[in-house]
Scaffold this motif. Structure first.
Motif, PDB file in Angstrom:
ATOM      1  N   VAL A 146      36.448  38.127  42.028  1.00  0.00           N
ATOM      2  CA  VAL A 146      35.847  37.411  40.962  1.00  0.00           C
ATOM      3  C   VAL A 146      34.385  37.230  40.878  1.00  0.00           C
ATOM      4  O   VAL A 146      33.677  36.153  40.971  1.00  0.00           O
TER       5      VAL A 146
ATOM      6  N   GLY B 263      34.563  37.352  36.475  1.00  0.00           N
ATOM      7  CA  GLY B 263      35.723  37.009  35.906  1.00  0.00           C
ATOM      8  C   GLY B 263      36.318  37.832  35.009  1.00  0.00           C
ATOM      9  O   GLY B 263      37.307  37.883  34.569  1.00  0.00           O
ATOM     10  N   SER B 264      35.305  38.708  34.314  1.00  0.00           N
ATOM     11  CA  SER B 264      35.722  39.551  33.071  1.00  0.00           C
ATOM     12  C   SER B 264      36.522  40.521  33.562  1.00  0.00           C
ATOM     13  O   SER B 264      37.181  41.214  32.979  1.00  0.00           O
TER      14      SER B 264
ATOM     15  N   ASP C   2      34.362  46.860  31.665  1.00  0.00           N
ATOM     16  CA  ASP C   2      34.671  46.876  33.289  1.00  0.00           C
ATOM     17  C   ASP C   2      35.465  47.939  33.844  1.00  0.00           C
ATOM     18  O   ASP C   2      35.616  47.956  34.805  1.00  0.00           O
TER      19      ASP C   2
ATOM     20  N   ARG D  53      38.888  40.704  35.863  1.00  0.00           N
ATOM     21  CA  ARG D  53      40.449  40.408  35.972  1.00  0.00           C
ATOM     22  C   ARG D  53      40.854  40.287  34.575  1.00  0.00           C
ATOM     23  O   ARG D  53      42.097  40.503  34.578  1.00  0.00           O
ATOM     24  N   LYS D  54      40.084  39.719  33.769  1.00  0.00           N
ATOM     25  CA  LYS D  54      40.756  39.613  32.214  1.00  0.00           C
ATOM     26  C   LYS D  54      40.898  40.924  31.672  1.00  0.00           C
ATOM     27  O   LYS D  54      41.801  41.120  30.511  1.00  0.00           O
ATOM     28  N   ASN D  55      40.212  42.046  31.844  1.00  0.00           N
ATOM     29  CA  ASN D  55      40.398  43.237  31.451  1.00  0.00           C
ATOM     30  C   ASN D  55      41.378  44.236  32.050  1.00  0.00           C
ATOM     31  O   ASN D  55      41.580  45.297  31.642  1.00  0.00           O
TER      32      ASN D  55
ATOM     33  N   LYS E 255      45.740  41.089  39.153  1.00  0.00           N
ATOM     34  CA  LYS E 255      44.884  40.020  38.472  1.00  0.00           C
ATOM     35  C   LYS E 255      44.842  38.997  39.408  1.00  0.00           C
ATOM     36  O   LYS E 255      43.744  38.444  39.473  1.00  0.00           O
TER      37      LYS E 255
ATOM     38  N   LYS F  98      50.342  44.656  37.568  1.00  0.00           N
ATOM     39  CA  LYS F  98      49.013  44.072  36.811  1.00  0.00           C
ATOM     40  C   LYS F  98      48.856  42.461  37.118  1.00  0.00           C
ATOM     41  O   LYS F  98      47.670  42.251  37.309  1.00  0.00           O
ATOM     42  N   LYS F  99      50.100  41.850  37.536  1.00  0.00           N
ATOM     43  CA  LYS F  99      49.988  40.390  37.764  1.00  0.00           C
ATOM     44  C   LYS F  99      49.523  40.271  39.162  1.00  0.00           C
ATOM     45  O   LYS F  99      48.624  39.471  39.306  1.00  0.00           O
TER      46      LYS F  99
ATOM     47  N   ALA G 144      44.883  45.605  32.383  1.00  0.00           N
ATOM     48  CA  ALA G 144      45.818  45.863  31.427  1.00  0.00           C
ATOM     49  C   ALA G 144      46.786  46.861  31.824  1.00  0.00           C
ATOM     50  O   ALA G 144      46.620  47.637  32.780  1.00  0.00           O
TER      51      ALA G 144
END
Length: 127
Positions: free
Chosen positions: A50, A53-54, A81, A56-58, A45, A41-42, A60
């Protein structure tokens, strides 16, 4: 040496020892799986494209009970996304007739995490 066991109690003694072993093994496997999933995950991300940007935020990781004390850790992208992952990794057709370039961010992250996970599984089995 261990405790003496009567022949009629052998089945119970073996079951007890195997239960202790399997619980310990499940804990080690779950810990290694959790660590590998969080590292994946890390990495994804950090290296995902990018555009807005959304995406990357999603990114999980979800923990799912697999039964018998085992857990599964599933890398995924949350809605809305979630449909983009395949298109980003493999590329796609554009409306002008061309193709976008594939971004191997997920493949690169997996090639880093999987060997470490395999090594952790071998170590867990040896303990």
């Amino acid at each position: 040496m261990g405790k003496a066991v009567k022949p009629e109690d052998l089945a119970k003694a073996l079951q007890k020892e195997l239960t202790i072993y399997s619980e310990g093994m499940a804990e080690r496997v779950n810990a290694a799986g959790r660590k590998a999933a969080n590292k994946l995950k890390k990495l994804t991300k950090a290296t995902a494209p990018v555009a807005s940007g959304s995406f990357r935020k999603n990114i999980a990781v979800k923990e799912v009970d697999a039964g018998h004390g085992m857990k599964k850790y599933i890398w995924h992208v949350k809605a809305p996304d979630h449909r983009l992952t395949h298109l980003l990794v493999h590329g796609h057709a554009t409306k002008t007739g061309g193709r976008t370039k594939a971004d191997p961010f997920l493949t690169n992250a997996l090639s880093t995490v999987l060997p470490e996970f395999e090594k952790a599984m071998e170590e867990a089995a040896k303990e």
